[in-house]
Design a protein around this motif. Sequence first.
Motif, short mmCIF file in Angstrom:
data_model
loop_
_atom_site.label_atom_id
_atom_site.label_comp_id
_atom_site.label_asym_id
_atom_site.label_seq_id
_atom_site.Cartn_x
_atom_site.Cartn_y
_atom_site.Cartn_z
N GLY A 322 0.80 -1.22 0.00
CA GLY A 322 0.00 0.00 0.00
C GLY A 322 0.83 1.27 0.00
O GLY A 322 0.38 2.30 0.52
N ILE A 323 2.02 1.22 -0.56
CA ILE A 323 2.86 2.41 -0.70
C ILE A 323 2.69 2.91 -2.13
O ILE A 323 3.26 2.36 -3.07
N THR A 324 1.88 3.94 -2.31
CA THR A 324 1.53 4.37 -3.66
C THR A 324 1.64 5.88 -3.88
O THR A 324 1.47 6.33 -5.01
N ASP A 325 1.91 6.65 -2.84
CA ASP A 325 1.97 8.10 -3.00
C ASP A 325 2.91 8.69 -1.96
O ASP A 325 3.45 7.98 -1.10
N LEU A 326 3.12 10.00 -2.04
CA LEU A 326 4.05 10.64 -1.13
C LEU A 326 3.58 10.54 0.32
O LEU A 326 4.39 10.37 1.24
N GLU A 327 2.27 10.62 0.54
CA GLU A 327 1.75 10.54 1.90
C GLU A 327 2.13 9.23 2.57
O GLU A 327 2.58 9.21 3.72
N SER A 328 1.96 8.11 1.86
CA SER A 328 2.29 6.80 2.46
C SER A 328 3.80 6.65 2.64
O SER A 328 4.25 6.04 3.61
N MET A 329 4.58 7.21 1.74
CA MET A 329 6.03 7.18 1.89
C MET A 329 6.47 7.98 3.11
O MET A 329 7.31 7.53 3.91
N GLN A 330 5.91 9.16 3.27
CA GLN A 330 6.27 9.99 4.41
C GLN A 330 5.81 9.36 5.72
O GLN A 330 6.48 9.48 6.75
N LEU A 331 4.68 8.68 5.68
CA LEU A 331 4.22 7.96 6.87
C LEU A 331 5.23 6.90 7.27
O LEU A 331 5.58 6.76 8.45
N ALA A 332 5.74 6.15 6.29
CA ALA A 332 6.74 5.13 6.58
C ALA A 332 8.00 5.75 7.18
O ALA A 332 8.56 5.23 8.15
N MET A 333 8.44 6.86 6.62
CA MET A 333 9.63 7.54 7.15
C MET A 333 9.38 8.03 8.58
O MET A 333 10.24 7.89 9.45
N ALA A 334 8.20 8.59 8.84
CA ALA A 334 7.86 9.09 10.17
C ALA A 334 7.82 7.97 11.19
O ALA A 334 8.10 8.18 12.38
N GLU A 335 7.48 6.75 10.74
CA GLU A 335 7.41 5.59 11.63
C GLU A 335 8.78 4.95 11.84
O GLU A 335 8.90 3.97 12.57
N GLY A 336 9.80 5.48 11.17
CA GLY A 336 11.15 5.00 11.39
C GLY A 336 11.64 3.96 10.40
O GLY A 336 12.72 3.38 10.59
N PHE A 337 10.87 3.72 9.32
CA PHE A 337 11.33 2.77 8.31
C PHE A 337 12.37 3.44 7.43
O PHE A 337 12.32 4.64 7.16
N ASP A 338 13.31 2.65 6.96
CA ASP A 338 14.44 3.18 6.21
C ASP A 338 14.17 3.23 4.71
O ASP A 338 14.73 4.07 4.01
N PHE A 339 13.30 2.32 4.23
CA PHE A 339 12.98 2.24 2.81
C PHE A 339 11.50 1.86 2.66
O PHE A 339 10.88 1.33 3.59
N VAL A 340 10.97 2.13 1.47
CA VAL A 340 9.65 1.63 1.11
C VAL A 340 9.79 0.83 -0.18
O VAL A 340 10.71 1.05 -0.97
N ALA A 341 8.87 -0.11 -0.39
CA ALA A 341 8.87 -0.93 -1.60
C ALA A 341 7.53 -0.80 -2.29
O ALA A 341 6.48 -0.82 -1.64
N MET A 342 7.56 -0.69 -3.61
CA MET A 342 6.36 -0.56 -4.42
C MET A 342 6.31 -1.69 -5.44
O MET A 342 7.33 -2.08 -5.99
N GLY A 343 5.11 -2.20 -5.71
CA GLY A 343 4.95 -3.26 -6.69
C GLY A 343 3.92 -2.95 -7.74
O GLY A 343 4.22 -2.47 -8.83
N ARG A 344 2.63 -3.19 -7.41
CA ARG A 344 1.56 -3.05 -8.40
C ARG A 344 1.47 -1.64 -8.98
O ARG A 344 1.18 -1.47 -10.17
N ALA A 345 1.69 -0.63 -8.16
CA ALA A 345 1.57 0.75 -8.65
C ALA A 345 2.54 1.01 -9.80
O ALA A 345 2.24 1.78 -10.72
N LEU A 346 3.71 0.35 -9.77
CA LEU A 346 4.69 0.55 -10.83
C LEU A 346 4.39 -0.28 -12.07
O LEU A 346 4.88 0.03 -13.16
N LEU A 347 3.59 -1.33 -11.93
CA LEU A 347 3.09 -2.02 -13.12
C LEU A 347 2.18 -1.10 -13.92
O LEU A 347 2.22 -1.08 -15.15
N ARG A 348 1.36 -0.35 -13.21
CA ARG A 348 0.44 0.58 -13.89
C ARG A 348 1.21 1.79 -14.43
O ARG A 348 0.97 2.23 -15.57
N GLU A 349 2.13 2.32 -13.63
CA GLU A 349 2.84 3.55 -14.00
C GLU A 349 4.32 3.42 -13.62
O GLU A 349 4.70 3.76 -12.50
N PRO A 350 5.15 2.93 -14.51
CA PRO A 350 6.58 2.80 -14.17
C PRO A 350 7.24 4.12 -13.82
O PRO A 350 8.26 4.12 -13.11
N ASP A 351 6.69 5.22 -14.30
CA ASP A 351 7.28 6.54 -14.02
C ASP A 351 6.61 7.25 -12.84
O ASP A 351 6.78 8.46 -12.65
#
Length: 398
Positions: A322-351
């Motif tokens: 469920g990492i698909t936008d800046l909000e979810s990425m920033q949430l992960a960073m705020a929670e102390g995670f070092d990286f995020v991983a994306m899958g399906r969202a990049l199948l739809r939009e590689p860019d």
Amino acid sequence: MTDVFAPTTLGPLTLRNRVIKAATFEGRTPDALVTDDLIEFHREVAAGGVAMTTVAYCAVAPGGRTDRHQIYMRPEAVPGLRRLTDAVHAEGAAASAQIGHAGPVANAASNRVPAVAPSRFFSPLGMAPMKVPAIGEIGELVAAHAEAAKLAVESGFDAVEIHFGHNYLASSFLSPILNRRKDVYGGSLENRARFAREIARAVREAVGDRVAVTAKLNMEDGIRGGFTLPESLQVAAWLEADDALDALELTAGSSLLNPMLLFHGAAPRREFAKTLPAPTRWGFRMVGKAFLREYPYEKAYLLERARQFRRELSMPLVLLGGITDLESMQLAMAEGFDFVAMGRALLREPDLLRRIQSDAATESACVHCNECMPTIYSRTRCVLRLDPPRPLSADHTN
């Protein structure tokens, strides 16, 4: 707050940001070797701005594949893999090879060798009992992971990700419902974790500090009697203490018994049934609802489980799901995670990542229909994306 787009390090690597393309089988290797189509898939994602793209699935043995069209690591695969890593590097990204053995998830009928499991079970894909490895054979499987990692280095990869999730072989050893052994690899959690820990140490010894070494670890199987979150926390603590890994990517679910716990969103039962041969299709219609359960989609849907690992571990962690936008990425960073991983969202939009960097309000076009899941049997893709599929082989689904 940590800037998700700032350069950072992962073990010996310097990455241009903190976003990783998660391993999703590409379905573009009909002869178990790299194709131009596979190279373009990863080049496009790299050009789209991710820090690192993960090639899946690089099996450590021919029988460790979910079907015989997947790459298995051997010298013949190296030239093609080198072309792939060169293409990714030319776009400014790093490349990771996901290595592992599918174990009970392997398609024995397609691979034409028995599937492997920690204990004796019947394989519905192979229509035969699974092979139970003796202790000596387990040592050979550990060595196969180390050799695959060496070949990944030779192929120009910057990292290897060891697959400890989804009830693939190492994950099935962790699961008490699948591992009923009475020897040093079964019974207690410490014994069930022995195989995964031996693999991690062997891979690190094989590659040293030449590349980053990560692992994808199940937080839970999502089935009664399976591997649980408290057990996973303990295994993660042991892996951290062993000091063989540079990061853990946290996942959930069982490809064998509950795959939708990883994906969340719509359950594409009808689409999956269409990919199956007639007898299996009829059986799937009877059990499909129990097998493909439905979990409501929400942003960062694995976070509640994953934050428990963040509280108890100091090693770098990757948040997936469920990492698909800046909000979810920033949430992960705020929670102390070092990286995020994306899958399906990049199948739809590689860019997608480039677009988010240009406009922070960018939302992913992925609708979480999960109809991409059955396309792994032909050519993995988003069915809503406009470019047409290009099957690479007439017998690719055999």
